[in-house]
Write a protein that holds these residues in place. Structure first.
Motif, PDB file in Angstrom:
ATOM      1  N   VAL A 106      24.683 -79.232  20.256  1.00 40.23           N
ATOM      2  CA  VAL A 106      25.070 -78.386  21.397  1.00 40.23           C
ATOM      3  C   VAL A 106      23.930 -78.260  22.403  1.00 40.23           C
ATOM      4  O   VAL A 106      24.113 -78.559  23.595  1.00 40.23           O
ATOM      5  CB  VAL A 106      25.557 -77.005  20.909  1.00 40.23           C
ATOM      6  CG1 VAL A 106      25.806 -76.075  22.097  1.00 40.23           C
ATOM      7  CG2 VAL A 106      26.830 -77.150  20.085  1.00 40.23           C
ATOM      8  N   PRO A 107      22.721 -77.803  22.011  1.00 37.88           N
ATOM      9  CA  PRO A 107      21.648 -77.735  23.013  1.00 37.88           C
ATOM     10  C   PRO A 107      21.257 -79.100  23.560  1.00 37.88           C
ATOM     11  O   PRO A 107      20.847 -79.204  24.722  1.00 37.88           O
ATOM     12  CB  PRO A 107      20.481 -77.077  22.259  1.00 37.88           C
ATOM     13  CG  PRO A 107      20.783 -77.254  20.819  1.00 37.88           C
ATOM     14  CD  PRO A 107      22.279 -77.241  20.714  1.00 37.88           C
ATOM     15  N   ILE A 108      21.383 -80.162  22.758  1.00 37.91           N
ATOM     16  CA  ILE A 108      21.074 -81.496  23.274  1.00 37.91           C
ATOM     17  C   ILE A 108      22.051 -81.873  24.382  1.00 37.91           C
ATOM     18  O   ILE A 108      21.652 -82.382  25.438  1.00 37.91           O
ATOM     19  CB  ILE A 108      21.104 -82.532  22.127  1.00 37.91           C
ATOM     20  CG1 ILE A 108      19.897 -82.325  21.207  1.00 37.91           C
ATOM     21  CG2 ILE A 108      21.122 -83.953  22.672  1.00 37.91           C
ATOM     22  CD1 ILE A 108      19.927 -83.164  19.955  1.00 37.91           C
ATOM     23  N   ALA A 109      23.342 -81.614  24.161  1.00 41.25           N
ATOM     24  CA  ALA A 109      24.335 -81.894  25.204  1.00 41.25           C
ATOM     25  C   ALA A 109      24.066 -81.065  26.451  1.00 41.25           C
ATOM     26  O   ALA A 109      24.156 -81.567  27.581  1.00 41.25           O
ATOM     27  CB  ALA A 109      25.740 -81.619  24.667  1.00 41.25           C
ATOM     28  N   LEU A 110      23.721 -79.797  26.275  1.00 40.32           N
ATOM     29  CA  LEU A 110      23.418 -78.939  27.422  1.00 40.32           C
ATOM     30  C   LEU A 110      22.169 -79.431  28.164  1.00 40.32           C
ATOM     31  O   LEU A 110      22.106 -79.366  29.399  1.00 40.32           O
ATOM     32  CB  LEU A 110      23.226 -77.501  26.955  1.00 40.32           C
ATOM     33  CG  LEU A 110      24.492 -76.781  26.470  1.00 40.32           C
ATOM     34  CD1 LEU A 110      24.132 -75.445  25.828  1.00 40.32           C
ATOM     35  CD2 LEU A 110      25.466 -76.562  27.621  1.00 40.32           C
ATOM     36  N   SER A 111      21.185 -79.927  27.428  1.00 40.37           N
ATOM     37  CA  SER A 111      19.970 -80.444  28.062  1.00 40.37           C
ATOM     38  C   SER A 111      20.277 -81.680  28.907  1.00 40.37           C
ATOM     39  O   SER A 111      19.746 -81.844  30.009  1.00 40.37           O
ATOM     40  CB  SER A 111      18.922 -80.774  27.002  1.00 40.37           C
ATOM     41  OG  SER A 111      17.726 -81.249  27.572  1.00 40.37           O
ATOM     42  N   LEU A 112      21.141 -82.558  28.407  1.00 41.29           N
ATOM     43  CA  LEU A 112      21.514 -83.751  29.166  1.00 41.29           C
ATOM     44  C   LEU A 112      22.332 -83.379  30.401  1.00 41.29           C
ATOM     45  O   LEU A 112      22.150 -83.958  31.480  1.00 41.29           O
ATOM     46  CB  LEU A 112      22.286 -84.719  28.272  1.00 41.29           C
ATOM     47  CG  LEU A 112      21.494 -85.320  27.107  1.00 41.29           C
ATOM     48  CD1 LEU A 112      22.387 -86.187  26.238  1.00 41.29           C
ATOM     49  CD2 LEU A 112      20.316 -86.139  27.625  1.00 41.29           C
TER      50      LEU A 112
ATOM     51  N   GLN B 109      11.871 -79.083  22.992  1.00 43.78           N
ATOM     52  CA  GLN B 109      12.441 -77.742  23.048  1.00 43.78           C
ATOM     53  C   GLN B 109      13.921 -77.809  23.377  1.00 43.78           C
ATOM     54  O   GLN B 109      14.696 -76.923  22.985  1.00 43.78           O
ATOM     55  CB  GLN B 109      11.703 -76.910  24.094  1.00 43.78           C
ATOM     56  CG  GLN B 109      11.961 -75.412  23.992  1.00 43.78           C
ATOM     57  CD  GLN B 109      11.422 -74.808  22.713  1.00 43.78           C
ATOM     58  OE1 GLN B 109      10.233 -74.861  22.429  1.00 43.78           O
ATOM     59  NE2 GLN B 109      12.299 -74.236  21.904  1.00 43.78           N
ATOM     60  N   GLY B 110      14.341 -78.854  24.066  1.00 44.73           N
ATOM     61  CA  GLY B 110      15.742 -78.989  24.446  1.00 44.73           C
ATOM     62  C   GLY B 110      16.675 -79.263  23.295  1.00 44.73           C
ATOM     63  O   GLY B 110      17.897 -79.208  23.472  1.00 44.73           O
ATOM     64  N   ARG B 111      16.151 -79.579  22.121  1.00 48.21           N
ATOM     65  CA  ARG B 111      17.016 -79.784  20.956  1.00 48.21           C
ATOM     66  C   ARG B 111      17.094 -78.538  20.070  1.00 48.21           C
ATOM     67  O   ARG B 111      17.851 -78.522  19.098  1.00 48.21           O
ATOM     68  CB  ARG B 111      16.506 -80.961  20.126  1.00 48.21           C
ATOM     69  CG  ARG B 111      15.144 -80.738  19.508  1.00 48.21           C
ATOM     70  CD  ARG B 111      14.665 -81.866  18.624  1.00 48.21           C
ATOM     71  NE  ARG B 111      14.471 -83.120  19.328  1.00 48.21           N
ATOM     72  CZ  ARG B 111      13.737 -84.128  18.852  1.00 48.21           C
ATOM     73  NH1 ARG B 111      13.123 -84.003  17.680  1.00 48.21           N
ATOM     74  NH2 ARG B 111      13.599 -85.249  19.536  1.00 48.21           N
ATOM     75  N   VAL B 112      16.334 -77.513  20.412  1.00 49.76           N
ATOM     76  CA  VAL B 112      16.273 -76.300  19.597  1.00 49.76           C
ATOM     77  C   VAL B 112      17.413 -75.361  19.987  1.00 49.76           C
ATOM     78  O   VAL B 112      17.742 -75.204  21.162  1.00 49.76           O
ATOM     79  CB  VAL B 112      14.920 -75.594  19.770  1.00 49.76           C
ATOM     80  CG1 VAL B 112      14.889 -74.258  19.049  1.00 49.76           C
ATOM     81  CG2 VAL B 112      13.801 -76.495  19.264  1.00 49.76           C
ATOM     82  N   ILE B 113      18.020 -74.730  18.992  1.00 53.02           N
ATOM     83  CA  ILE B 113      19.146 -73.824  19.218  1.00 53.02           C
ATOM     84  C   ILE B 113      18.606 -72.484  19.707  1.00 53.02           C
ATOM     85  O   ILE B 113      18.190 -71.624  18.924  1.00 53.02           O
ATOM     86  CB  ILE B 113      19.962 -73.636  17.921  1.00 53.02           C
ATOM     87  CG1 ILE B 113      20.536 -74.966  17.474  1.00 53.02           C
ATOM     88  CG2 ILE B 113      21.085 -72.621  18.127  1.00 53.02           C
ATOM     89  CD1 ILE B 113      21.169 -74.921  16.099  1.00 53.02           C
ATOM     90  N   LYS B 114      18.597 -72.321  21.010  1.00 50.24           N
ATOM     91  CA  LYS B 114      18.201 -71.063  21.638  1.00 50.24           C
ATOM     92  C   LYS B 114      19.094 -70.808  22.843  1.00 50.24           C
ATOM     93  O   LYS B 114      19.530 -71.723  23.524  1.00 50.24           O
ATOM     94  CB  LYS B 114      16.736 -71.094  22.086  1.00 50.24           C
ATOM     95  CG  LYS B 114      15.748 -70.809  20.961  1.00 50.24           C
ATOM     96  CD  LYS B 114      15.978 -69.474  20.295  1.00 50.24           C
ATOM     97  CE  LYS B 114      15.823 -68.310  21.232  1.00 50.24           C
ATOM     98  NZ  LYS B 114      16.129 -67.002  20.589  1.00 50.24           N
TER      99      LYS B 114
END
Length: 687
Positions: free
Chosen positions: A339-345, A381-386
């Motif tokens: 989820v955070p990886i998709a949001l980062s992209l 940091q973009g792969r971390v769930i925050k």
């Protein structure tokens, strides 16, 4: 159907277009071949666990990097594949019990003595016989089996290193290509590698063909933009997905766990739950509990839970459910971190979209995109769930929609969309309210009072929705949690310096020069026309002030995430200026902060501190610094064509060095986390 319409081509440009498309195909096939070769090496590991007299294989994986530098990868293999349905959640981290099988391939004309070094110990069997340091292996393939046992608790230093004897250098690392999976896996097909290679190669060839050979200049320009954006997204995806379930380790930040627990509980049970540092603050108004989770004892749990808004947690809970979690404790990072990886992209795409609206001409947007795609502070940091991952995406989405509205103020729907996105950001993190205020100010500054009022109302509805959520579940606990979160943290007059020079990934203080570079070049890029383009200043600085006041003296890597896209956009402008008008100051910032810092991670801190290497290191530092910076100085003093070209070449080399160093940092972070932890606070390097 316009997307399917093939553009007209200029016959004079066809040879160049064919050459560009051919180069794209060759490069893609080469990368696909390299990926296939990488995937064909390594050893097959079986990860076992025992409980109640029963020993089972938890997971089987081919470790293409057969050397295991730290405990992080074994921990991930157990935790991300644990049989929850069979054994529940373990209170302690399982003991390491792995068996590796495969082959050692000795090149023709050579003979090797081979050994394996492990912290806790390992037993190596080659060709059915125990390996010995004085036993030499002749050229050819040799079957091996490794039995590796040890501990994986948080202070353990589990590692595995393969070595061969060298007459001149003693024991040296075994070449990675010498280790192969078992013979039954030889020739194993990897259709997904072929599919990705074909898709990427076809798209890249077609895009470059259009970018070079299309008859229309506007078509060529759009095709080039699509090509660069696509390449940046692909590179960013690779860096964010590399070892994403391994590092940062799950126990480094327990917020990743409670986000999953809370989201799953909301979706399945209709109630909230999370871990709290101050459960006693709520008195008897909550249900208290604790859980022992993979070696983390006594994680404090409370129900209901309101210390963070729920919107991001719901997305994480949905990912856990999609991954098969049947209990709130059963979510796995290999599912939820997507989820955070998709949001980062998606945030990267929005950075590029915003950049093209603000700087439609020149390389500023693409340089900003390069920074955001490869900078380790973002990629890791973009792969971390925050919650900041969703907050960043929503703030960028609102900013882009605002720019669409500003370009045609008659189309109010764009502004409504921006206001909705900013309103939703409060559901991700309360400090998102600063974005609502910033958006209202930006609209009001254009003397569109009705539109500003509408924006404020929609933003207020977002805040009201969060309050309604608290009222429906338990208003008293919600209000206690919200006010306590905003006031409990110690504060002082020195709140802001850390945001400028204390880069970090989670709690690991690393990346300080990268952050300094971003801030300095951001100022150069935005202050030249701050009054003409206030978006790049008003939104991030409002967030910074709100965050600094509310967070007190607490500081974590995810706090920077909503700032970094705007810093990259400003830095992209400064880099574009450095390209068009080279000067000594910007050149020094690029060479001394952006490019040089990554070179620290090519060797260990102990190696750099060793006086035996001082002369070699001084020589390298001097040559690289002067070689890359001196052209900027010369072009600044004497801006003639030849020196300007030399300065641009030096800038290009420095950016390549930065990109390659960043990729190295991300790929090696599993080991660098241990060897370079809190590197920026080491007195030897922090003088």
């Amino acid at each position: 159907m316009r997307l399917l319409r093939f553009p007209a081509f200029d016959r004079k440009r066809l040879p160049a277009g064919l050459a560009a498309a051919s180069a794209a195909v060759v490069a893609t096939v080469a990368m696909g071949f390299g990926a296939d070769r990488y995937l064909s090496r390594g050893l097959e590991f079986s990860w076992y666990a025992s409980q109640g007299g029963e020993r089972i294989e938890v997971h089987r994986s081919v470790e293409h990097r057969a050397e295991v530098p730290t405990r992080h990868r074994p921990v991930a293999r157990y935790a991300q594949h644990w049989p929850f349905d069979r054994w529940g959640v373990p209170a302690h981290m399982p003991l390491l019990d792995a068996v590796a099988r495969g082959r050692i391939v000795v090149p023709p004309g050579e003979s090797w003595a081979v050994r394996v070094r492990a912290v806790d110990g390992a037993r190596l069997v080659i060709d059915g016989r125990p390996a010995a340091p004085d036993r030499r292996l002749e050229a050819g393939e040799h079957a091996l089996e490794l039995h590796w046992r040890g501990r994986l608790h948080r202070s353990a230093q589990a590692s595995l290193r393969w070595e061969r004897a060298d007459a001149a250098r003693g024991w040296v690392p075994l070449p990675p290509s010498a280790l192969r999976p078992p013979v039954e896996r030889e020739g194993e097909s990897r259709p997904w590698v072929v599919a990705i290679t074909v898709l990427v190669g076809t798209w890249l060839a077609a895009s470059l063909w259009c970018a070079v050979a299309a008859a229309s200049a506007s078509v060529r320009r759009r095709a080039l933009h699509v090509t660069v954006a696509g390449v940046l997204v692909l590179v960013a995806a690779w860096l964010r997905l590399w070892d994403y379930d391994v590092i940062p380790e799950m126990h480094e930040n327990h917020d990743e766990l409670f986000a999953t627990w809370n989201g799953w509980s909301l979706l399945v049970e209709g109630k909230t739950r999370g871990w709290s540092l101050w459960p006693e603050r709520y008195g008897d108004s909550i249900e208290r509990g604790s859980v022992d989770y993979f070696g983390a004892p006594g994680i404090s749990l409370i129900t209901p839970y309101f210390e963070h808004p729920p919107l991001f947690h719901v997305l994480i809970g949905a990912a856990a459910l999609a991954g098969g979690a049947k209990h709130w404790l059963h979510g796995r990072l290999r599912d939820t971190r997507l989820v955070p990886i998709a949001l980062s992209l998606l945030s990267l795409v929005l950075v590029l979209a915003i950049g093209r609206r603000l700087d439609p001409h020149g390389p500023a947007t693409w340089l900003a995109g390069l920074l955001y795609a490869v900078l380790p502070l973002v990629a890791l940091q973009g792969r971390v769930i925050k919650e900041d991952a969703l907050l960043t995406f929503l703030v960028l989405l609102a900013s882009w929609l605002y720019l669409r509205w500003r370009a045609d103020e008659a189309r109010l729907r764009w502004l409504v969309g921006a206001a909705v996105a900013m309103g939703l950001s409060v559901g991700a993190k309360v400090v998102g309210a600063t974005g609502i205020a910033a958006l209202v100010l930006l609209v009001a500054a254009r003397r569109r009072w009705g539109a500003a009022a509408l924006t404020a109302i929609i933003g207020a509805l977002g805040i009201g929705a969060l309050a309604l959520y608290g009222a429906l579940l338990d208003w008293d606990v919600f209000w206690t949690a919200t006010t306590h979160q905003a006031t409990v943290r110690p504060t002082h007059w020195n709140l802001f310096p850390r945001f400028f020079d204390s880069g970090s990934v989670n709690h690991n203080l690393i990346g300080r020069p990268w952050l300094l570079f971003l801030w300095l070049t951001y100022a150069m890029g935005v202050l030249r026309d701050a009054h003409r383009e206030p978006l790049l200043v008003v939104v991030p600085v409002s967030y910074l002030v709100g965050l600094a006041i509310s967070s007190g003296n607490w500081s974590f890597g995810w706090y920077w995430m909503p700032l970094l896209p705007f810093l990259c956009l400003g830095a992209g402008r400064a880099l574009a200026d450095a390209w068009s008008r080279p000067d000594a100051l910007r050149g020094l910032l690029v060479v001394g902060l952006l490019a040089s810092y990554g070179l620290n991670f090519l060797h260990t801190p102990d190696w750099a501190k060793d006086t035996a290497h001082r002369a070699e290191l001084r020589r390298s530092v001097t040559l690289v610094t002067l070689g890359l910076w001196a052209p900027h100085l010369l072009a600044h003093v004497l801006p003639v064509r030849g020196l300007l070209r030399l300065a641009r070449a030096a800038l290009f080399v420095a950016l390549v060095l930065f990109a390659a160093g960043s990729a190295w940092f991300v790929v090696q972070y599993e080991a660098l986390y241990e060897t370079h932890r809190n590197f920026d606070r080491d007195p030897f390097f922090d003088r």
